[in-house]
Design an enzyme around this catalytic site. Structure first.
Site, PDB file in Angstrom:
ATOM      1  N   CYS A 115     -57.323 -68.299 -47.091  1.00 54.33           N
ATOM      2  CA  CYS A 115     -57.408 -66.903 -47.553  1.00 54.33           C
ATOM      3  C   CYS A 115     -58.823 -66.466 -47.939  1.00 54.33           C
ATOM      4  O   CYS A 115     -59.068 -65.282 -48.142  1.00 54.33           O
ATOM      5  CB  CYS A 115     -56.452 -66.676 -48.717  1.00 54.33           C
ATOM      6  SG  CYS A 115     -54.740 -66.805 -48.202  1.00 54.33           S
ATOM      7  N   HIS A 255     -58.507 -60.385 -52.836  1.00 51.53           N
ATOM      8  CA  HIS A 255     -57.543 -60.936 -51.885  1.00 51.53           C
ATOM      9  C   HIS A 255     -56.149 -60.618 -52.419  1.00 51.53           C
ATOM     10  O   HIS A 255     -55.892 -60.714 -53.620  1.00 51.53           O
ATOM     11  CB  HIS A 255     -57.747 -62.449 -51.765  1.00 51.53           C
ATOM     12  CG  HIS A 255     -56.669 -63.102 -50.975  1.00 51.53           C
ATOM     13  ND1 HIS A 255     -56.336 -62.693 -49.706  1.00 51.53           N
ATOM     14  CD2 HIS A 255     -55.824 -64.115 -51.279  1.00 51.53           C
ATOM     15  CE1 HIS A 255     -55.350 -63.437 -49.257  1.00 51.53           C
ATOM     16  NE2 HIS A 255     -54.999 -64.311 -50.194  1.00 51.53           N
ATOM     17  N   ASN A 285     -49.324 -60.596 -48.209  1.00 47.88           N
ATOM     18  CA  ASN A 285     -50.548 -61.384 -48.046  1.00 47.88           C
ATOM     19  C   ASN A 285     -50.805 -61.610 -46.555  1.00 47.88           C
ATOM     20  O   ASN A 285     -50.092 -62.363 -45.903  1.00 47.88           O
ATOM     21  CB  ASN A 285     -50.383 -62.726 -48.778  1.00 47.88           C
ATOM     22  CG  ASN A 285     -51.627 -63.590 -48.689  1.00 47.88           C
ATOM     23  OD1 ASN A 285     -52.564 -63.283 -47.958  1.00 47.88           O
ATOM     24  ND2 ASN A 285     -51.639 -64.684 -49.433  1.00 47.88           N
TER      25      ASN A 285
HETATM   26  C1  LIG Z   1     -44.894 -68.154 -54.916  1.00 49.45           C
HETATM   27  C2  LIG Z   1     -44.833 -67.349 -56.201  1.00 49.45           C
HETATM   28  C3  LIG Z   1     -44.667 -65.882 -55.883  1.00 49.45           C
HETATM   29  C4  LIG Z   1     -43.623 -67.815 -57.007  1.00 49.45           C
HETATM   30  O1  LIG Z   1     -43.578 -67.130 -58.249  1.00 49.45           O
HETATM   31  P1  LIG Z   1     -43.369 -67.931 -59.619  1.00 49.45           P
HETATM   32  O2  LIG Z   1     -43.356 -66.949 -60.677  1.00 49.45           O
HETATM   33  O3  LIG Z   1     -44.436 -69.005 -59.670  1.00 49.45           O
HETATM   34  O4  LIG Z   1     -41.949 -68.524 -59.418  1.00 49.45           O
HETATM   35  P2  LIG Z   1     -41.477 -70.038 -59.527  1.00 49.45           P
HETATM   36  O5  LIG Z   1     -41.926 -70.779 -58.307  1.00 49.45           O
HETATM   37  O6  LIG Z   1     -41.837 -70.578 -60.866  1.00 49.45           O
HETATM   38  O7  LIG Z   1     -39.927 -69.819 -59.473  1.00 49.45           O
HETATM   39  C5  LIG Z   1     -39.205 -69.222 -60.540  1.00 49.45           C
HETATM   40  C6  LIG Z   1     -37.737 -69.202 -60.185  1.00 49.45           C
HETATM   41  O8  LIG Z   1     -37.541 -68.235 -59.160  1.00 49.45           O
HETATM   42  C7  LIG Z   1     -36.885 -68.822 -58.041  1.00 49.45           C
HETATM   43  N1  LIG Z   1     -37.370 -68.202 -56.825  1.00 49.45           N
HETATM   44  C8  LIG Z   1     -38.389 -68.598 -56.019  1.00 49.45           C
HETATM   45  N2  LIG Z   1     -38.520 -67.757 -55.008  1.00 49.45           N
HETATM   46  C9  LIG Z   1     -37.592 -66.799 -55.160  1.00 49.45           C
HETATM   47  C10 LIG Z   1     -37.249 -65.649 -54.439  1.00 49.45           C
HETATM   48  N3  LIG Z   1     -37.886 -65.296 -53.321  1.00 49.45           N
HETATM   49  N4  LIG Z   1     -36.252 -64.876 -54.899  1.00 49.45           N
HETATM   50  C11 LIG Z   1     -35.574 -65.179 -56.017  1.00 49.45           C
HETATM   51  N5  LIG Z   1     -35.852 -66.274 -56.757  1.00 49.45           N
HETATM   52  C12 LIG Z   1     -36.856 -67.062 -56.332  1.00 49.45           C
HETATM   53  C13 LIG Z   1     -37.261 -70.289 -58.131  1.00 49.45           C
HETATM   54  O9  LIG Z   1     -36.330 -71.094 -57.438  1.00 49.45           O
HETATM   55  C14 LIG Z   1     -37.233 -70.523 -59.610  1.00 49.45           C
HETATM   56  O10 LIG Z   1     -35.907 -70.697 -60.039  1.00 49.45           O
HETATM   57  P3  LIG Z   1     -35.545 -71.762 -61.187  1.00 49.45           P
HETATM   58  O11 LIG Z   1     -36.290 -71.288 -62.405  1.00 49.45           O
HETATM   59  O12 LIG Z   1     -34.082 -71.646 -61.272  1.00 49.45           O
HETATM   60  O13 LIG Z   1     -36.041 -73.073 -60.668  1.00 49.45           O
HETATM   61  C15 LIG Z   1     -46.105 -67.572 -57.040  1.00 49.45           C
HETATM   62  O14 LIG Z   1     -46.105 -68.874 -57.552  1.00 49.45           O
HETATM   63  C16 LIG Z   1     -47.383 -67.353 -56.310  1.00 49.45           C
HETATM   64  O15 LIG Z   1     -47.728 -66.241 -55.976  1.00 49.45           O
HETATM   65  N6  LIG Z   1     -48.186 -68.413 -56.108  1.00 49.45           N
HETATM   66  C17 LIG Z   1     -49.543 -68.330 -55.628  1.00 49.45           C
HETATM   67  C18 LIG Z   1     -49.675 -67.815 -54.243  1.00 49.45           C
HETATM   68  C19 LIG Z   1     -51.141 -67.861 -53.867  1.00 49.45           C
HETATM   69  O16 LIG Z   1     -51.983 -67.340 -54.544  1.00 49.45           O
HETATM   70  N7  LIG Z   1     -51.471 -68.546 -52.785  1.00 49.45           N
HETATM   71  C20 LIG Z   1     -52.856 -68.829 -52.511  1.00 49.45           C
HETATM   72  C21 LIG Z   1     -53.464 -67.891 -51.653  1.00 49.45           C
HETATM   73  S1  LIG Z   1     -52.587 -67.735 -50.170  1.00 49.45           S
END
Ligand SMILES: CC(C)(COP(=O)(O)OP(=O)(O)OC[C@H]1O[C@@H](n2cnc3c(N)ncnc32)[C@H](O)[C@@H]1OP(=O)(O)O)[C@@H](O)C(=O)NCCC(=O)NCCS
Length: 330
Positions: A115, A255, A285
Protein backbone atom coordinates in the site's frame (compact mmCIF):
# COMPACT_ATOMS: atom_id res chain seq x y z
CA UNK A 1 18.97 28.78 -11.83
CA UNK A 2 17.25 27.37 -8.72
CA UNK A 3 17.28 23.75 -7.73
CA UNK A 4 15.19 21.46 -9.95
CA UNK A 5 12.34 19.79 -8.12
CA UNK A 6 9.85 17.22 -9.39
CA UNK A 7 6.37 18.73 -9.56
CA UNK A 8 3.08 16.98 -10.15
CA UNK A 9 1.62 18.77 -13.18
CA UNK A 10 -1.48 16.63 -13.85
CA UNK A 11 -3.53 13.92 -12.13
CA UNK A 12 -6.05 11.44 -13.46
CA UNK A 13 -7.90 8.47 -12.06
CA UNK A 14 -10.07 5.59 -13.16
CA UNK A 15 -12.51 3.38 -11.27
CA UNK A 16 -14.57 0.57 -12.80
CA UNK A 17 -18.32 1.10 -13.09
CA UNK A 18 -19.41 -1.99 -11.17
CA UNK A 19 -20.22 -1.20 -7.52
CA UNK A 20 -20.05 -3.79 -4.73
CA UNK A 21 -22.00 -2.46 -1.76
CA UNK A 22 -22.02 -3.59 1.85
CA UNK A 23 -25.53 -4.91 1.19
CA UNK A 24 -24.12 -7.06 -1.63
CA UNK A 25 -21.47 -8.45 0.74
CA UNK A 26 -24.15 -9.27 3.32
CA UNK A 27 -25.41 -11.82 0.79
CA UNK A 28 -21.99 -13.46 0.39
CA UNK A 29 -20.49 -13.53 3.92
CA UNK A 30 -21.75 -13.13 7.46
CA UNK A 31 -21.39 -9.39 7.90
CA UNK A 32 -23.51 -6.27 8.02
CA UNK A 33 -23.42 -2.72 6.77
CA UNK A 34 -23.26 -1.24 10.26
CA UNK A 35 -20.23 -3.33 11.28
CA UNK A 36 -18.35 -2.53 8.08
CA UNK A 37 -19.07 1.20 8.27
CA UNK A 38 -18.25 1.47 11.98
CA UNK A 39 -15.04 -0.58 11.85
CA UNK A 40 -13.71 0.65 8.47
CA UNK A 41 -15.70 3.63 7.13
CA UNK A 42 -16.41 1.75 3.87
CA UNK A 43 -19.86 1.75 2.20
CA UNK A 44 -18.99 0.39 -1.24
CA UNK A 45 -16.10 -0.41 -3.53
CA UNK A 46 -15.59 -0.79 -7.31
CA UNK A 47 -14.91 -4.12 -9.01
CA UNK A 48 -13.23 -4.57 -12.40
CA UNK A 49 -14.64 -6.95 -15.00
CA UNK A 50 -12.97 -10.34 -14.37
CA UNK A 51 -11.61 -10.49 -17.93
CA UNK A 52 -9.66 -7.23 -17.57
CA UNK A 53 -6.41 -6.61 -15.71
CA UNK A 54 -4.67 -3.89 -13.71
CA UNK A 55 -3.08 -2.45 -16.86
CA UNK A 56 -6.53 -1.81 -18.38
CA UNK A 57 -7.43 0.55 -15.53
CA UNK A 58 -3.98 2.15 -15.59
CA UNK A 59 -4.24 2.76 -19.34
CA UNK A 60 -7.48 4.71 -18.85
CA UNK A 61 -5.84 6.85 -16.15
CA UNK A 62 -2.66 7.51 -18.17
CA UNK A 63 -4.57 8.30 -21.38
CA UNK A 64 -6.67 10.81 -19.43
CA UNK A 65 -3.51 12.27 -17.93
CA UNK A 66 -1.93 12.86 -21.35
CA UNK A 67 -5.14 14.40 -22.68
CA UNK A 68 -5.45 16.70 -19.69
CA UNK A 69 -1.85 17.91 -19.98
CA UNK A 70 -2.05 18.06 -23.78
CA UNK A 71 0.91 15.77 -24.35
CA UNK A 72 1.48 12.88 -26.72
CA UNK A 73 2.33 9.54 -25.03
CA UNK A 74 5.57 9.57 -27.04
CA UNK A 75 6.73 12.48 -24.89
CA UNK A 76 6.78 10.29 -21.77
CA UNK A 77 10.36 9.40 -20.80
CA UNK A 78 9.60 6.88 -18.09
CA UNK A 79 6.65 5.18 -16.40
CA UNK A 80 6.68 3.50 -12.99
CA UNK A 81 3.71 1.37 -12.02
CA UNK A 82 3.12 0.69 -8.33
CA UNK A 83 1.00 -2.42 -7.96
CA UNK A 84 0.61 -5.64 -5.99
CA UNK A 85 -1.64 -7.10 -8.66
CA UNK A 86 0.46 -6.96 -11.84
CA UNK A 87 -1.14 -8.34 -15.02
CA UNK A 88 1.54 -11.07 -14.92
CA UNK A 89 4.44 -11.87 -12.60
CA UNK A 90 6.52 -10.84 -15.60
CA UNK A 91 6.83 -8.82 -17.75
CA UNK A 92 6.28 -5.64 -15.77
CA UNK A 93 2.82 -4.07 -15.97
CA UNK A 94 4.61 -0.76 -16.68
CA UNK A 95 5.79 -2.24 -20.02
CA UNK A 96 2.28 -3.41 -20.85
CA UNK A 97 0.87 0.05 -20.11
CA UNK A 98 3.46 1.87 -22.22
CA UNK A 99 2.77 -0.51 -25.09
CA UNK A 100 -1.00 -0.10 -24.86
CA UNK A 101 -0.85 3.70 -24.81
CA UNK A 102 1.82 3.92 -27.51
CA UNK A 103 4.47 5.51 -25.29
CA UNK A 104 7.24 4.16 -27.48
CA UNK A 105 9.99 6.37 -26.03
CA UNK A 106 9.34 5.41 -22.42
CA UNK A 107 11.03 2.77 -20.31
CA UNK A 108 9.82 1.75 -16.90
CA UNK A 109 9.25 -0.90 -14.33
CA UNK A 110 6.93 -1.98 -11.54
CA UNK A 111 7.30 -0.94 -7.93
CA UNK A 112 6.19 -3.41 -5.29
CA UNK A 113 5.80 -1.91 -1.84
CA UNK A 114 2.19 -2.91 -1.12
CA UNK A 115 0.00 0.00 0.00
CA UNK A 116 3.01 2.35 0.17
CA UNK A 117 3.85 1.57 -3.46
CA UNK A 118 2.65 4.89 -4.86
CA UNK A 119 4.78 6.87 -2.38
CA UNK A 120 7.86 4.73 -3.05
CA UNK A 121 7.33 5.14 -6.81
CA UNK A 122 6.80 8.91 -6.52
CA UNK A 123 10.04 9.35 -4.60
CA UNK A 124 11.92 7.11 -7.05
CA UNK A 125 10.56 8.94 -10.10
CA UNK A 126 11.33 12.32 -8.60
CA UNK A 127 15.05 11.47 -8.43
CA UNK A 128 15.23 11.13 -12.24
CA UNK A 129 13.63 14.57 -12.60
CA UNK A 130 15.81 16.22 -9.97
CA UNK A 131 19.02 15.04 -11.65
CA UNK A 132 17.84 16.67 -14.87
CA UNK A 133 17.88 13.32 -16.68
CA UNK A 134 14.17 13.25 -17.62
CA UNK A 135 11.41 15.77 -18.25
CA UNK A 136 8.20 13.72 -18.14
CA UNK A 137 7.68 10.76 -15.84
CA UNK A 138 4.35 9.08 -15.20
CA UNK A 139 3.77 7.48 -11.82
CA UNK A 140 0.88 5.03 -11.76
CA UNK A 141 -0.75 3.41 -8.73
CA UNK A 142 -3.13 0.66 -9.82
CA UNK A 143 -4.59 -2.47 -8.31
CA UNK A 144 -7.21 -5.05 -9.14
CA UNK A 145 -7.58 -6.21 -5.55
CA UNK A 146 -10.64 -8.28 -6.47
CA UNK A 147 -8.18 -10.70 -8.14
CA UNK A 148 -6.44 -11.30 -4.80
CA UNK A 149 -9.31 -11.22 -2.34
CA UNK A 150 -11.03 -14.33 -0.95
CA UNK A 151 -14.74 -13.53 -1.09
CA UNK A 152 -15.43 -16.14 1.59
CA UNK A 153 -13.21 -14.30 4.11
CA UNK A 154 -15.27 -11.58 5.77
CA UNK A 155 -12.24 -10.02 7.45
CA UNK A 156 -10.64 -9.00 4.14
CA UNK A 157 -13.28 -9.01 1.38
CA UNK A 158 -15.06 -6.05 2.94
CA UNK A 159 -11.98 -3.85 2.72
CA UNK A 160 -10.59 -3.93 -0.80
CA UNK A 161 -11.63 -2.51 -4.18
CA UNK A 162 -10.21 -1.88 -7.65
CA UNK A 163 -8.94 1.35 -9.19
CA UNK A 164 -6.06 3.25 -10.77
CA UNK A 165 -4.55 6.71 -10.54
CA UNK A 166 -1.69 8.43 -12.31
CA UNK A 167 0.31 11.62 -11.95
CA UNK A 168 2.72 13.36 -14.31
CA UNK A 169 6.03 14.55 -12.88
CA UNK A 170 7.85 17.43 -14.58
CA UNK A 171 10.79 19.63 -13.56
CA UNK A 172 10.10 22.87 -11.71
CA UNK A 173 12.37 25.66 -10.51
CA UNK A 174 9.61 27.37 -8.49
CA UNK A 175 10.49 25.66 -5.17
CA UNK A 176 7.36 23.55 -5.38
CA UNK A 177 6.70 19.88 -6.12
CA UNK A 178 8.19 17.15 -3.95
CA UNK A 179 9.99 18.87 -1.11
CA UNK A 180 10.75 16.04 1.32
CA UNK A 181 10.05 12.39 1.98
CA UNK A 182 10.49 9.83 4.73
CA UNK A 183 10.18 6.16 3.78
CA UNK A 184 10.52 3.08 5.97
CA UNK A 185 10.27 -0.68 5.72
CA UNK A 186 10.36 -3.60 8.15
CA UNK A 187 10.50 -6.98 6.47
CA UNK A 188 9.57 -8.86 9.63
CA UNK A 189 6.00 -7.71 8.95
CA UNK A 190 5.58 -10.42 6.30
CA UNK A 191 4.00 -12.83 8.81
CA UNK A 192 1.00 -10.60 9.30
CA UNK A 193 0.13 -9.54 5.75
CA UNK A 194 1.09 -11.51 2.64
CA UNK A 195 0.11 -13.85 -0.16
CA UNK A 196 1.13 -17.35 0.85
CA UNK A 197 1.62 -18.98 -2.56
CA UNK A 198 2.33 -18.09 -6.16
CA UNK A 199 5.89 -16.83 -5.74
CA UNK A 200 9.20 -18.74 -5.91
CA UNK A 201 8.96 -20.03 -2.33
CA UNK A 202 5.66 -21.75 -2.97
CA UNK A 203 4.88 -21.93 -6.68
CA UNK A 204 1.26 -22.58 -7.64
CA UNK A 205 0.10 -26.16 -7.17
CA UNK A 206 -3.23 -27.94 -6.87
CA UNK A 207 -2.63 -28.03 -3.14
CA UNK A 208 -1.96 -24.28 -2.88
CA UNK A 209 -5.09 -23.51 -4.88
CA UNK A 210 -7.22 -25.87 -2.77
CA UNK A 211 -5.84 -24.28 0.42
CA UNK A 212 -6.81 -20.78 -0.87
CA UNK A 213 -3.18 -19.69 -0.53
CA UNK A 214 -3.26 -17.39 -3.54
CA UNK A 215 -5.44 -14.91 -1.71
CA UNK A 216 -4.42 -12.02 0.47
CA UNK A 217 -3.79 -13.10 4.07
CA UNK A 218 -4.06 -10.45 6.79
CA UNK A 219 -4.02 -10.49 10.57
CA UNK A 220 -6.16 -7.37 10.72
CA UNK A 221 -5.90 -6.51 14.38
CA UNK A 222 -2.09 -6.76 14.45
CA UNK A 223 -1.70 -4.82 11.21
CA UNK A 224 -4.09 -2.17 12.48
CA UNK A 225 -1.94 -1.50 15.57
CA UNK A 226 1.21 -1.11 13.47
CA UNK A 227 -0.51 0.97 10.81
CA UNK A 228 -2.18 3.38 13.20
CA UNK A 229 1.05 4.10 15.08
CA UNK A 230 3.42 4.28 12.13
CA UNK A 231 1.24 6.31 9.78
CA UNK A 232 0.62 8.89 12.49
CA UNK A 233 4.30 8.93 13.56
CA UNK A 234 5.69 9.37 10.07
CA UNK A 235 3.20 12.14 9.30
CA UNK A 236 4.20 13.99 12.47
CA UNK A 237 7.86 13.40 11.57
CA UNK A 238 7.59 14.99 8.13
CA UNK A 239 5.80 18.00 9.62
CA UNK A 240 8.54 18.42 12.23
CA UNK A 241 11.37 18.03 9.71
CA UNK A 242 9.86 20.81 7.60
CA UNK A 243 8.70 23.06 10.45
CA UNK A 244 5.08 22.71 9.34
CA UNK A 245 2.35 23.55 11.82
CA UNK A 246 -1.17 22.20 11.40
CA UNK A 247 -2.16 25.63 10.06
CA UNK A 248 0.53 25.37 7.39
CA UNK A 249 -0.80 22.06 6.06
CA UNK A 250 -3.61 22.51 3.52
CA UNK A 251 -4.33 18.82 2.95
CA UNK A 252 -3.55 15.37 4.26
CA UNK A 253 -3.74 12.71 1.53
CA UNK A 254 -3.82 9.49 3.52
CA UNK A 255 -3.75 5.94 2.25
CA UNK A 256 -7.35 4.72 2.55
CA UNK A 257 -7.07 1.46 4.53
CA UNK A 258 -9.36 2.18 7.45
CA UNK A 259 -11.09 5.42 8.45
CA UNK A 260 -10.00 4.92 12.05
CA UNK A 261 -6.32 4.91 10.96
CA UNK A 262 -6.91 8.08 8.92
CA UNK A 263 -8.67 9.81 11.84
CA UNK A 264 -5.81 8.95 14.22
CA UNK A 265 -3.26 10.33 11.74
CA UNK A 266 -5.21 13.56 11.27
CA UNK A 267 -5.57 13.98 15.05
CA UNK A 268 -1.84 13.49 15.54
CA UNK A 269 -1.18 16.17 12.90
CA UNK A 270 -3.74 18.49 14.52
CA UNK A 271 -5.83 18.65 11.34
CA UNK A 272 -9.61 19.10 11.17
CA UNK A 273 -11.66 16.71 9.01
CA UNK A 274 -12.05 19.40 6.32
CA UNK A 275 -8.33 19.11 5.50
CA UNK A 276 -8.38 15.34 5.08
CA UNK A 277 -9.07 13.71 1.71
CA UNK A 278 -11.38 10.79 2.29
CA UNK A 279 -12.97 8.58 -0.35
CA UNK A 280 -12.70 5.21 1.43
CA UNK A 281 -16.50 5.19 1.82
CA UNK A 282 -16.87 4.90 -1.99
CA UNK A 283 -13.82 2.91 -3.08
CA UNK A 284 -12.53 0.97 -0.05
CA UNK A 285 -8.82 0.21 -0.07
CA UNK A 286 -7.52 0.24 -3.65
CA UNK A 287 -3.95 -0.38 -2.37
CA UNK A 288 -1.54 1.53 -4.68
CA UNK A 289 -4.34 3.63 -6.19
CA UNK A 290 -5.71 5.29 -3.05
CA UNK A 291 -3.49 8.38 -2.99
CA UNK A 292 -3.62 9.31 -6.70
CA UNK A 293 -7.39 8.67 -6.69
CA UNK A 294 -7.75 11.18 -3.85
CA UNK A 295 -5.60 13.75 -5.67
CA UNK A 296 -7.72 13.23 -8.79
CA UNK A 297 -10.99 13.78 -6.94
CA UNK A 298 -9.70 16.81 -5.04
CA UNK A 299 -7.72 18.37 -7.93
CA UNK A 300 -10.25 21.18 -8.42
CA UNK A 301 -9.82 22.31 -4.83
CA UNK A 302 -6.01 22.36 -4.85
CA UNK A 303 -4.20 25.66 -5.20
CA UNK A 304 -0.66 26.48 -6.24
CA UNK A 305 1.47 26.65 -3.11
CA UNK A 306 -0.74 24.37 -0.99
CA UNK A 307 1.31 22.32 1.47
CA UNK A 308 0.23 18.71 1.15
CA UNK A 309 1.28 15.70 3.20
CA UNK A 310 0.74 12.22 1.74
CA UNK A 311 1.05 9.27 4.11
CA UNK A 312 0.72 5.52 3.71
CA UNK A 313 1.20 2.20 5.45
CA UNK A 314 1.21 -1.21 3.83
CA UNK A 315 2.27 -4.83 3.77
CA UNK A 316 5.93 -5.58 4.07
CA UNK A 317 5.69 -3.67 6.34
CA UNK A 318 6.25 -0.43 4.41
CA UNK A 319 5.28 3.09 5.36
CA UNK A 320 6.17 6.69 4.70
CA UNK A 321 5.15 10.28 4.11
CA UNK A 322 5.87 12.85 1.41
CA UNK A 323 5.62 16.62 1.70
CA UNK A 324 4.74 18.38 -1.55
CA UNK A 325 3.97 21.95 -2.45
CA UNK A 326 1.19 21.86 -5.04
CA UNK A 327 2.43 23.33 -8.32
CA UNK A 328 -0.65 24.55 -10.20
CA UNK A 329 -4.14 26.01 -10.03
CA UNK A 330 -6.66 23.98 -11.93
C1 LIG B 1 -9.58 -5.77 9.35
C2 LIG B 1 -10.19 -4.78 10.32
C3 LIG B 1 -11.19 -3.91 9.61
C4 LIG B 1 -10.91 -5.56 11.42
O1 LIG B 1 -11.43 -4.66 12.39
P1 LIG B 1 -11.18 -4.91 13.95
O2 LIG B 1 -11.85 -3.84 14.65
O3 LIG B 1 -9.69 -5.06 14.14
O4 LIG B 1 -11.94 -6.25 14.17
P2 LIG B 1 -11.40 -7.61 14.80
O5 LIG B 1 -10.53 -8.30 13.81
O6 LIG B 1 -10.86 -7.34 16.17
O7 LIG B 1 -12.76 -8.37 14.94
C5 LIG B 1 -13.75 -7.99 15.88
C6 LIG B 1 -14.91 -8.96 15.79
O8 LIG B 1 -15.60 -8.71 14.56
C7 LIG B 1 -15.70 -9.90 13.80
N1 LIG B 1 -15.62 -9.58 12.39
C8 LIG B 1 -14.53 -9.54 11.58
N2 LIG B 1 -14.88 -9.19 10.36
C9 LIG B 1 -16.20 -8.97 10.36
C10 LIG B 1 -17.13 -8.57 9.40
N3 LIG B 1 -16.78 -8.32 8.14
N4 LIG B 1 -18.42 -8.43 9.76
C11 LIG B 1 -18.83 -8.68 11.01
N5 LIG B 1 -17.99 -9.07 11.99
C12 LIG B 1 -16.69 -9.20 11.67
C13 LIG B 1 -14.52 -10.73 14.26
O9 LIG B 1 -14.73 -12.11 14.00
C14 LIG B 1 -14.48 -10.42 15.72
O10 LIG B 1 -15.45 -11.18 16.40
P3 LIG B 1 -15.15 -11.79 17.86
O11 LIG B 1 -14.92 -10.59 18.73
O12 LIG B 1 -16.39 -12.54 18.14
O13 LIG B 1 -13.94 -12.64 17.68
C15 LIG B 1 -9.09 -3.92 10.97
O14 LIG B 1 -8.33 -4.70 11.84
C16 LIG B 1 -8.17 -3.25 10.01
O15 LIG B 1 -8.55 -2.34 9.30
N6 LIG B 1 -6.87 -3.63 10.00
C17 LIG B 1 -5.82 -2.94 9.31
C18 LIG B 1 -5.95 -2.95 7.83
C19 LIG B 1 -4.74 -2.25 7.25
O16 LIG B 1 -4.43 -1.14 7.59
N7 LIG B 1 -4.00 -2.92 6.38
C20 LIG B 1 -2.72 -2.41 5.98
C21 LIG B 1 -2.76 -1.66 4.80
S1 LIG B 1 -3.46 -2.56 3.50
Amino acid sequence: MGKITAAITAVEGFVPEKVLTNADLEKIVETNDEWIQTRTGIKERRILDGKLGTSDMAVEAVKGLCKKRGIDPNEIDMLICATVTPDHIFPATANIITDKIGASNAWGYDMQAACSGFLYALVTGSQFIETGKYKKIVIVGADKMSSLVDYTDRTTCIIFGDGAGAVLLEPSVDEDGIIDSVLYSDGSGITHLHQKAGGSVKPPSHRSVDALEHHLYQEGKYVFKFAVTNMADVSAEIMERNNLSSDDVAWLVPHQANKRIIDATARRMGLPDEKVMLNIQRYGNTTCATIPLCLWEWEDKLKKGDNIVMAAFGGGFTWGAIYIKWAYDN
